[in-house]
Design an enzyme around this catalytic site. Structure first.
Site, mmCIF file in Angstrom:
data_model
loop_
_atom_site.group_PDB
_atom_site.id
_atom_site.type_symbol
_atom_site.label_atom_id
_atom_site.label_comp_id
_atom_site.label_asym_id
_atom_site.label_seq_id
_atom_site.Cartn_x
_atom_site.Cartn_y
_atom_site.Cartn_z
ATOM 1 N N SER B 132 -5.789 10.580 -8.943
ATOM 2 C CA SER B 132 -7.105 10.331 -9.526
ATOM 3 C C SER B 132 -7.324 11.200 -10.765
ATOM 4 O O SER B 132 -7.912 10.769 -11.758
ATOM 5 C CB SER B 132 -8.187 10.650 -8.495
ATOM 6 O OG SER B 132 -8.056 9.791 -7.387
ATOM 7 N N ILE B 157 5.274 3.956 -6.778
ATOM 8 C CA ILE B 157 5.381 3.006 -7.891
ATOM 9 C C ILE B 157 5.802 1.628 -7.369
ATOM 10 O O ILE B 157 6.807 1.495 -6.657
ATOM 11 C CB ILE B 157 6.383 3.516 -8.951
ATOM 12 C CG1 ILE B 157 6.003 4.937 -9.381
ATOM 13 C CG2 ILE B 157 6.399 2.563 -10.151
ATOM 14 C CD1 ILE B 157 4.555 5.123 -9.817
ATOM 15 N N HIS B 342 -11.017 -11.207 17.419
ATOM 16 C CA HIS B 342 -9.803 -11.657 18.104
ATOM 17 C C HIS B 342 -9.584 -10.919 19.427
ATOM 18 O O HIS B 342 -8.724 -11.320 20.217
ATOM 19 C CB HIS B 342 -8.575 -11.446 17.215
ATOM 20 C CG HIS B 342 -8.348 -12.551 16.228
ATOM 21 N ND1 HIS B 342 -9.126 -12.707 15.109
ATOM 22 C CD2 HIS B 342 -7.434 -13.549 16.195
ATOM 23 C CE1 HIS B 342 -8.685 -13.756 14.428
ATOM 24 N NE2 HIS B 342 -7.674 -14.288 15.060
ATOM 25 N N GLY B 344 -8.154 -8.505 22.188
ATOM 26 C CA GLY B 344 -6.817 -7.955 22.388
ATOM 27 C C GLY B 344 -5.764 -8.650 21.545
ATOM 28 O O GLY B 344 -4.818 -8.017 21.054
ATOM 29 N N GLU B 367 -5.135 2.000 -7.614
ATOM 30 C CA GLU B 367 -5.781 1.737 -8.914
ATOM 31 C C GLU B 367 -7.208 2.288 -8.946
ATOM 32 O O GLU B 367 -8.130 1.644 -9.443
ATOM 33 C CB GLU B 367 -5.722 0.254 -9.272
ATOM 34 C CG GLU B 367 -4.258 -0.179 -9.451
ATOM 35 C CD GLU B 367 -4.079 -1.476 -10.187
ATOM 36 O OE1 GLU B 367 -4.854 -1.760 -11.111
ATOM 37 O OE2 GLU B 367 -3.141 -2.208 -9.826
ATOM 38 N N SER B 370 -12.038 4.513 -3.974
ATOM 39 C CA SER B 370 -13.472 4.198 -3.910
ATOM 40 C C SER B 370 -14.283 5.373 -4.452
ATOM 41 O O SER B 370 -15.314 5.180 -5.108
ATOM 42 C CB SER B 370 -13.886 3.911 -2.463
ATOM 43 O OG SER B 370 -13.476 2.615 -2.099
ATOM 44 N N GLU B 371 -13.805 6.598 -4.186
ATOM 45 C CA GLU B 371 -14.528 7.783 -4.658
ATOM 46 C C GLU B 371 -14.538 7.819 -6.186
ATOM 47 O O GLU B 371 -15.567 8.110 -6.812
ATOM 48 C CB GLU B 371 -13.877 9.054 -4.088
ATOM 49 C CG GLU B 371 -14.096 9.243 -2.595
ATOM 50 C CD GLU B 371 -13.267 8.291 -1.716
ATOM 51 O OE1 GLU B 371 -12.317 7.653 -2.228
ATOM 52 O OE2 GLU B 371 -13.582 8.174 -0.518
#
Lengths: 259, 399
Positions: B132, B157, B342, B344, B367, B370-371
């Site tokens: 980041s 990568i 769904h 189990g 990319e 969220s932070e």
């Protein structure tokens, strides 16, 4: 060799088709429409012949203006140009009138080979390709599962109960292809963009020499008098295996004459 | 306002949907199980033009625009997120910087094969000590005559070690910081096979098993001076617009996975019977399905909005960050609820939801976490134009 392929835009066969209660015609407005899957096979066959012989493919269609979407898909698959005959006076035309219009449009292309699906997936009359051949006075090779062109001769394979027939006719000729004849290619994404700028001719009825009185609902020589829903498919029979299950299934299959 | 797709966009979406259902989906479980890169699917996508979608015809692209690319990416990701990220990384990280900043010589050397999907190009930014905080980049490139000599490592990568991988664009320090200033950071192209460029073994990952992710090591790796991409010392600023596109693309990928979760949950809720009725008849299940559908619709609209801005060449920074933030968190929430519906069976690998659950988390990280997206959005709100460093150094302006 330059090839014509006939296509039709139809309501998505995956959807639930509906009949207009008054006209008894298939409802085509407000439903998802697609290039007839049978015609995709026709386009693929036409492209393969053109690619193998160094020719071009012309798509020919009759229908409302929004049928252009089906034409665009055929162009995106690789066809080179299109002819769309679209005129409000054509609404309600029967198979013979449709064949007259298509034959006139095909006649103007100068092509000597016409490819079509055996029948549309909505109307199912299965008569248009043969009627086109008759009107053009060309032979028709029907139900092809494979097509080869050798010089002036077109040769097809036709599946039979015991094997296949090989049938040939000299050009010019109309060929119909069955649903499993090939695996239609995906339109390439580049092809989708290129389809925008491919020429689409829109000849008028007058230019095609069609008398408006002979087409449309008025000119139709066949009329749908009634429509009855198909019988619901009956639930199958479950064979519980009490030791003789296999025998009972074999006996049942024998009554169907499949074994 | 008009939410209708153009005829070409609709046709591309339809084709991508058919291709995703017929070609991509059937191999997803098997490739995941074997951690096998689906090279034939990638080649087929290449032949159909997926990799060239957003790029102009003048450089050999399809010229369909950025939105059309997002539509196709959503469809492919719905069928298999690993194929989705392969396409996304190739287009948004591999090709886009070359298409935007490449010299005519660099472009004519690399783009024809990359745009046709005959080769893949990777982008190396993340390092063991820098993610980041891109300013923490340790990899160095020193000028030596007519060459750059690269030393350093890159982490996580995508697309660097497949049979189709042709090379990588990497970021490296090309100068030391002045008093208190940021380091000079540049981008360099390194082709596979260059001496001193080593592609490490694939990581074992939580999800995206069929996508290729590896560490890269550069040891006295010499590349010609002409391999500089963009301006020397241009740093990340010059790539920000490109990375914005990547964020929206990850958002589109997330929407695809979220849609797959909803589709699977709907199917199961209709079929699974408890207490003498399908579980879809229970309001608690209905509420989950309704919430999933609503959040997916919102996320998709955010993707389209940000994508339309990018396609129009207008500033999209905050909208790209919002779309990435929201869509990736929605996708994770949808995967969670899809497994819950769904029961189990959702915990067993025989059904696709278990894979969706494993594949989805990374969208909140890759990319831009969220932070970081929240920092970018806050930076826009507080008058720092989206720059996280400016936000951190200057703080909110006094009022």
């Amino acid at each position: 060799m330059n090839v014509v392929v006939c296509v039709k835009q139809i309501p998505d066969p995956g959807g639930a088709g509906r009949l207009d209660p008054t006209t008894l015609a298939l409802v085509r407005d407000g439903v998802e429409v697609v290039l007839d899957p049978g015609d995709e096979v026709g386009v693929e066959a036409a492209l393969q012949i053109a690619e193998a012989t160094g020719g071009e493919v012309t798509v020919v269609s009759m229908g409302p203006e929004r049928g252009i979407d089906a034409i665009r898909k055929a162009l995106a698959m690789g066809a080179h140009r299109a002819v769309l005959v679209s005129d409000p006076r054509l609404a309600g035309s029967d198979a013979l009138a449709t064949s007259r219009v298509l034959a006139a449009a095909i006649g103007r292309t100068g092509c000597e080979l016409v490819v079509a699906g055996t029948e549309s997936t909505d109307g199912y009359t299965g008569t248009v390709p043969s009627a086109i051949a008759e009107l053009l006075d060309w032979p028709a090779l029907t139900f092809a599962t494979a097509i080869t062109v050798e010089g002036p001769v077109v040769r097809i394979q036709r599946q039979t109960e015991v094997g296949h027939d090989i049938v040939e006719a000299p050009l010019p000729v109309v060929v119909t292809v069955t649903g499993g004849a090939n695996e239609p290619r995906y339109p390439s994404l580049r092809g989708i963009m290129a389809a925008r700028s491919k020429p689409v001719a829109r000849p008028s009825l007058e230019e095609l020499g069609i008398d408006p009185a002979t087409v449309g609902g008025e000119g139709a020589q066949q009329r749908v008098l009634a429509a009855t829903p198909a019988a619901e498919r009956a639930a199958g029979e479950i064979v519980a295996d009490d030791g003789g299950g296999a025998r009972r299934i074999v006996d049942y299959l024998a009554t169907l004459k499949v074994i | 306002m008009d939410f209708e797709l153009s005829p070409e966009q609709a046709a591309i979406q339809k084709t991508a949907r058919a291709f995703a259902d017929e070609v991509v989906a059937p191999q997803a479980a098997g490739s995941d199980l074997r951690s096998e890169f689906p090279i034939e699917v990638v080649r087929q996508m290449g032949r159909l033009g997926f990799f060239g979608l957003p790029f102009p015809e003048a450089i050999g692209g399809v010229g369909a625009g950025f939105l059309a690319y997002l539509l196709a990416l959503e469809e492919v990701s719905r069928a298999d997120a690993a194929v989705g990220i392969t396409l996304e990384a190739a287009v948004s990280l591999g090709i886009a910087p070359l298409a935007t900043f490449g010299t005519p010589d660099q472009q004519s050397r690399l783009l024809p094969d990359l745009l046709a999907g005959r080769a893949l190009w990777a982008f190396g930014l993340t390092e063991p000590e820098a993610g980041s905080d891109a300013g923490g980049t340790r990899t160095r490139a020193a000028r030596d005559g007519d060459a750059w000599v690269i030393n350093g490592e890159k982490s996580f990568i995508t697309n660097a070690g497949t049979e189709l991988s042709r090379g990588v664009t990497l970021t490296a320090r090309t100068g030391e910081p002045g008093a208190g200033g940021p380091p000079r950071i540049s981008a360099l192209l390194v082709e596979r096979g260059t001496s001193g460029y080593e592609v490490g073994p694939p990581y074992r990952k939580l999800g995206w098993h069929a996508s290729d992710t590896r560490p890269l090591v550069f040891h006295d790796c010499r590349v010609p001076a002409s391999n500089l991409l963009g301006a020397e010392g241009g740093g990340f600023r010059q790539f920000l617009s490109v990375l914005e596109g990547g964020r929206v693309a990850i958002a589109a990928l997330s929407v695809g996975v979220a849609q797959a979760c909803l589709d699977a949950a709907l199917g199961h809720a209709r079929e699974r019977r408890q207490f003498g009725r399908p579980i879809a008849r229970f309001q608690m299940v209905q509420a989950k399905l309704a919430d999933m559908a609503t959040q997916i619709e919102l996320a998709r609209l955010m993707v389209w909005r940000a994508g339309a801005l990018i396609e129009a060449g207008r500033p999209a920074g905050r909208f790209a960050a919002m779309a990435k933030l929201h869509a990736s968190e929605v996708a994770t929430a949808c995967a969670n609820q899809a497994v819950q519906i769904h029961g189990g069976a959702g915990f067993i690998e025989d059904l696709p939801v278990a894979r969706l659950y494993r594949d989805v988390k990374i969208n909140e990280i890759g990319e831009g976490t969220s932070e970081v997206q929240r920092l970018v959005i806050a930076s826009h709100l507080l008058g720092h134009g989206g720059s996280v460093t400016a936000l951190l150094e200057e703080g909110p302006p006094a009022r």
